[in-house]
Design an enzyme around this catalytic site. Structure first.
Site, PDB file in Angstrom:
ATOM      1  N   HIS A  65      -1.611  15.895  -2.574  1.00 18.53           N
ATOM      2  CA  HIS A  65      -1.066  14.593  -2.189  1.00 18.53           C
ATOM      3  C   HIS A  65       0.260  14.388  -2.906  1.00 18.53           C
ATOM      4  O   HIS A  65       0.401  14.779  -4.058  1.00 18.53           O
ATOM      5  CB  HIS A  65      -2.046  13.469  -2.567  1.00 18.53           C
ATOM      6  CG  HIS A  65      -1.800  12.223  -1.808  1.00 18.53           C
ATOM      7  ND1 HIS A  65      -0.853  11.308  -2.186  1.00 18.53           N
ATOM      8  CD2 HIS A  65      -2.353  11.757  -0.659  1.00 18.53           C
ATOM      9  CE1 HIS A  65      -0.836  10.324  -1.310  1.00 18.53           C
ATOM     10  NE2 HIS A  65      -1.731  10.574  -0.370  1.00 18.53           N
ATOM     11  N   ASP A 108      -8.657  12.897   3.500  1.00 20.23           N
ATOM     12  CA  ASP A 108      -9.025  13.599   4.722  1.00 20.23           C
ATOM     13  C   ASP A 108     -10.096  14.677   4.509  1.00 20.23           C
ATOM     14  O   ASP A 108     -10.623  15.213   5.473  1.00 20.23           O
ATOM     15  CB  ASP A 108      -7.775  14.239   5.355  1.00 20.23           C
ATOM     16  CG  ASP A 108      -6.835  13.181   5.889  1.00 20.23           C
ATOM     17  OD1 ASP A 108      -7.324  12.239   6.521  1.00 20.23           O
ATOM     18  OD2 ASP A 108      -5.625  13.285   5.657  1.00 20.23           O
TER      19      ASP A 108
END
Ligand code: CMC
Length: 432
Positions: A308, A365
């Site tokens: 991320h 996700d």
């Protein structure tokens, strides 16, 4: 005393103010840099640039903190979980709603839930296998054609109405695109049902049989939507802000957000994760091969659902979703072998130097697709569900920007590295 940063360029020395955020974050204000020095700043992918001041969502990527309007996301996901509609209100209007505010918002969501028949008719003629994200983006833009009265919203009641129209109808469009892809009749929304239950009804009921909504399934969808509701200046949200900064209407700004979200490095990653897990399950590669491929710099493959830009620690949403999978799947008798594979991959990655050195952890996700599968949502609808959840965040950010008297059209600069001035050569004189 006001803090500042000193920038020395040749003989010129300028002082740049330092802005302090409410949680201690600091930023050097370079808004006067070009005017004072003739220089721009170079920051590819805006990785170091704060593009706005915002009071909506706070993230501390090192500590793994995520808060909506100051409230830790874990508080919204503890049992019993608050309602997504309440969280949407909080994000958009800045405070938790009172009973009457929530009732009014719910009424508006119900009043505006029907999709204009003209919009529905247009999408009757698209190919059945059209990607649902393409339909969602196009249909959101299309709402501007049938709701022209909402193109300029400058009073609070109209803003509430357009907000309710988008948040409510995105669900109707999403379910419609799914039914269309299956060749099934369109199910109208049921005004007696709550937000998530109504979406499940439009997805799975049929004209002759009402879908039985299990509370665990409704709660799991509610949790997923809450966890996706906002995430400050990510790719799709900054797209919404960019489009909105030109004073584009809310429909078009949100449609642009859907397009950005579709990308596999952003919201589309939830589809890629499940495809990756399925490939392992079907014997196409082992978990260790998957890790090795992700580490191989000559291989474009990435471990989807990992890494991320902001989190250099666990994404708190991934933690909640991992626990939710453990809790919900046995409850609804949906054991999924992909969950075991995901756990194995996670363990391999978290013990591998490549991922450890780069601070790559599971992101939202990684586990969301497994929960969506358990709910019965097909893979091609995963990113659509992400979009439904993210809409309140996009709307909140659009509103905040629109109400900021200091906001200007977003228009970055570039460092030009192309040809210096050169002449036009007629086609007859060009070398072959
Ligand atoms: N698998 C393998 N290597 C990775 C991964 C990954 N998933 N993520 C980052 N890296 C490596 C990357 O190759 C780079 O290595 P090096 O320093 O040797 O060049 C280093 O880690 C830093 O990565 P980056 O690409 O510079 O990081 P970024 O901030 O530009 O990208 C990201 C962030 C999310 C796009 C990226 O981590 C990624 O592609 N992850 C997989 C896709 C994914 O799961 N996306 C969903 C993000 S969360 C939901 C959302 O906000 O949309």
């Amino acid at each position: 005393m006001k803090e500042s940063a000193i920038l020395q360029i040749g003989d010129q020395r300028i002082e740049l103010p330092v802005i302090h955020g409410s949680e201690g974050g600091k930023s050097i204000d370079i808004s006067g840099l070009l005017a004072k020095t003739g220089l721009t700043s170079y920051d590819p992918a805006l990785a170091n640039t704060a593009i706005c001041k915002s009071a909506i969502t706070y993230i501390d990527g090192d500590k793994g903190i995520l808060r909506y309007r100051g409230i830790a996301v874990e508080e919204f996901t503890a049992q019993p979980t608050p309602n997504f509609v309440e969280v949407a209100w909080l994000l958009i209007f800045g405070h938790l709603p009172t009973f009457s505010e929530l009732d009014h918002f719910r009424d508006q969501l119900t009043t505006h839930e029907l999709l204009h028949e003209d919009v529905r008719d247009v999408y009757q003629h698209i190919p059945a296998d059209a990607p649902p994200m393409a339909i969602l983006s196009a249909a959101l833009n299309h709402l501007a054609c049938v709701h022209k009265n909402y193109l300029n919203v400058d009073d609070p009641e109209s803003f509430l109405e357009v907000t309710a129209s988008i948040i409510s109808q995105v669900r109707t469009i999403a379910a419609f695109s799914f039914r269309r892809s299956k060749g099934l009749p369109h199910m109208y929304p049921d005004p007696r049902l709550r937000y998530c239950a109504n979406f499940l009804h439009m997805m799975f009921s049929s004209p002759y049989q009402q879908y039985e909504i299990r509370p665990e399934v409704e709660d799991a969808l509610n949790l997923l939507f809450i966890l996706h509701a906002d995430h400050e200046q990510n790719c799709s949200t900054s797209t919404v802000r960019t489009v909105g900064s030109a004073k584009a209407n809310l429909f078009s700004s949100c449609a642009a957000g859907v397009s950005a979200l579709w990308g596999p490095l952003h919201g589309g990653a939830n589809v890629k994760v499940v495809e990756m897990l399925e490939r392992i399950y079907e014997g196409g590669m082992t978990p260790q091969q998957c890790i090795n491929n992700a580490k191989d710099k000559d291989n474009p493959f990435r471990l989807f659902g990992f890494g991320h830009r902001v989190y250099r620690n666990f994404d708190p949403r991934a933690k909640v979703l991992r626990e939710a999978c453990d809790r919900v799947l046995p409850n609804i008798d949906r054991q999924d072998p992909l969950l075991d594979i995901a756990r194995e991959l996670e363990s391999l990655a978290l013990n591998d130097d490549y991922f450890v050195e780069r601070n790559l952890y599971p992101n939202v996700d990684f586990y969301s697709g497994i929960l969506l599968r358990a709910i019965g949502i097909p893979t091609n609808m995963f990113t659509v569900c992400f979009a439904i959840g993210r809409l309140p965040g996009w709307i909140a950010q659009w509103k905040e920007q629109n109400e900021d008297p200091g906001s200007r059209i977003i228009r970055p600069r570039q460092v030009y590295v192309g040809n210096t001035q050169t002449g036009y050569v007629p086609i007859t004189n060009r070398e072959v």
